[in-house]
Design an enzyme around this catalytic site. Structure first.
Site, PDB file in Angstrom:
ATOM      1  N   TYR A  91       0.841  -1.195   0.000  1.00  0.00           N
ATOM      2  CA  TYR A  91       0.000   0.000   0.000  1.00  0.00           C
ATOM      3  C   TYR A  91       0.880   1.251   0.000  1.00  0.00           C
ATOM      4  O   TYR A  91       1.640   1.494   0.943  1.00  0.00           O
ATOM      5  CB  TYR A  91      -0.926   0.027   1.214  1.00  0.00           C
ATOM      6  N   SER A  92       0.769   2.019  -1.062  1.00  0.00           N
ATOM      7  CA  SER A  92       1.616   3.208  -1.262  1.00  0.00           C
ATOM      8  C   SER A  92       3.087   2.851  -1.113  1.00  0.00           C
ATOM      9  O   SER A  92       3.889   3.658  -0.633  1.00  0.00           O
ATOM     10  CB  SER A  92       1.225   4.335  -0.301  1.00  0.00           C
TER      11      SER A  92
END
Length: 355
Positions: A91-92
């Site tokens: 995530y990111s």
């Protein structure tokens, strides 16, 4: 007509969009006297009936939030009794774990933190998957970003067709025995794959998965055919992602209209997976029931999952009121007639979410 799936009543993140129909059940005061807690499957650890997914923490999409806003969301979650937080290394590209770790470092003794491994974290041939090499490298990197010595739940994000499951399970067993994680879990895959992993763990005396983070909501119920019955029989906790169908079940999208929201414009899966005619039919049923109970559509969609054997749906949030709304869904009671109304319009789907 419904799909004729088995009914269960005993027990990927997305953002809410609160539907302004009825008052909703936002918290009137902080505290957690209304929150419920259950064991994470056969594990001894107890988690809140709502899990805050941290995919919305980061900087790789316009709809995500950075550290200052994330702090407010985490504090509100904890004030409302939510003790379960889920993220992933991808995530990111690690930023979600960094934000999650910073927000939770003052609450470590009172929270259950989960993260995941599988997707690419680099461009090299060994920078993804579930090999021993990748797992050991990524658990250490995740712990550093999360500012932890040990994560509570370490999950495989998908099935790795290129690595023998024996190698993966032995590596995960070592992750636990090296005290890098307390428990291991899995995410979307076929039931035969999950059973193969469980059987291998049993035969070799390895750590077993305690949870399944699968794709499950009112608009996608294919998991009721095999995966959910398997998990119930094995005592595996169900902690589904995308419980609100990437926000579709909040009722904010209208039939025949093309949305102009940052989420719709940046999330290709939202348009690909939903917006079918029958999806809007189900949302209409959700809206009708929400009006009758003076709550929001999102709360009805979450309450349905809590009545279907789910331990804790993983919700995403970008505003404090999203978390207040989700937490109060725990209090909503649905009777058999309500469940029938919500389920009647379902039609079979192709299997999605395993890739």
């Amino acid at each position: 007509m419904g799909i004729g799936l088995p009914r269960v009543h005993d027990q990927d993140s997305e953002t809410f969009g609160i539907e302004n129909e009825g008052k909703g059940n936002t918290a009137e005061h902080e505290g957690w006297e209304f929150m419920e807690y259950l064991n994470l499957g056969r594990a001894g650890v107890r988690v809140s009936r709502i899990c805050l997914g941290c995919m919305s923490f980061g900087n790789d999409a316009a709809w995500k939030v950075e550290l200052d806003e994330a702090r407010k969301l985490v504090k509100k979650a904890i004030d409302l009794g939510i003790n379960f937080f889920d993220t992933a290394n991808v995530y990111s590209m690690g930023r979600s774990e960094e934000i999650t770790g910073e927000c939770l470092k003052g609450y470590r003794d009172n929270v259950v933190i989960a993260t995941k491994v599988f997707f690419p974290m680099g461009e090299g041939p060994n920078d993804s998957g579930l090999s021993r090499r990748h797992i050991m490298k990524q658990i250490k990197a995740s712990l550093k970003r999360l500012q932890l010595e040990c994560v509570d739940l370490y999950q495989i994000h998908r099935w790795d067709y290129n690595t023998p499951i024996e190698e993966t399970m032995r590596a995960l067993n070592d992750v636990v025995h090296l005290r890098f994680a307390h428990y291991i879990g899995a995410s979307s895959m076929f039931a035969w794959q999950f059973l193969k992993a469980l059987d291998l763990s049993e035969r070799l005396g390895l750590e077993k998965f305690v949870s399944m983070q699968n794709h499950y909501n009112l608009l996608y119920r294919e998991e009721e055919r095999e995966m959910i019955p398997l998990c119930k029989e094995q005592g595996i906790a169900l902690i589904p992602w995308s419980p609100l169908a990437r926000g579709f079940l909040t009722g904010k999208y209208r039939r025949g209209e093309t949305p102009e929201t940052p989420r719709y414009e940046s999330d290709k899966y939202l348009a690909e997976r939903y917006f079918r005619a029958e999806d809007f039919d189900i949302v209409e049923a959700v809206r009708t029931l929400a009006r009758s109970k003076d709550v929001t559509p999102a709360q009805i969609a979450l309450a349905w999952l809590l009545h279907k054997g789910v331990i804790a749906p993983i919700i995403g949030a970008t505003k404090v009121e999203h978390i207040e709304e989700a937490a109060r869904a725990v209090e909503i009671k649905l009777d058999p007639e309500d469940m029938t109304l919500l389920e009647a319009g379902y039609k079979p789907h192709p299997v999605i979410g395993h890739q």
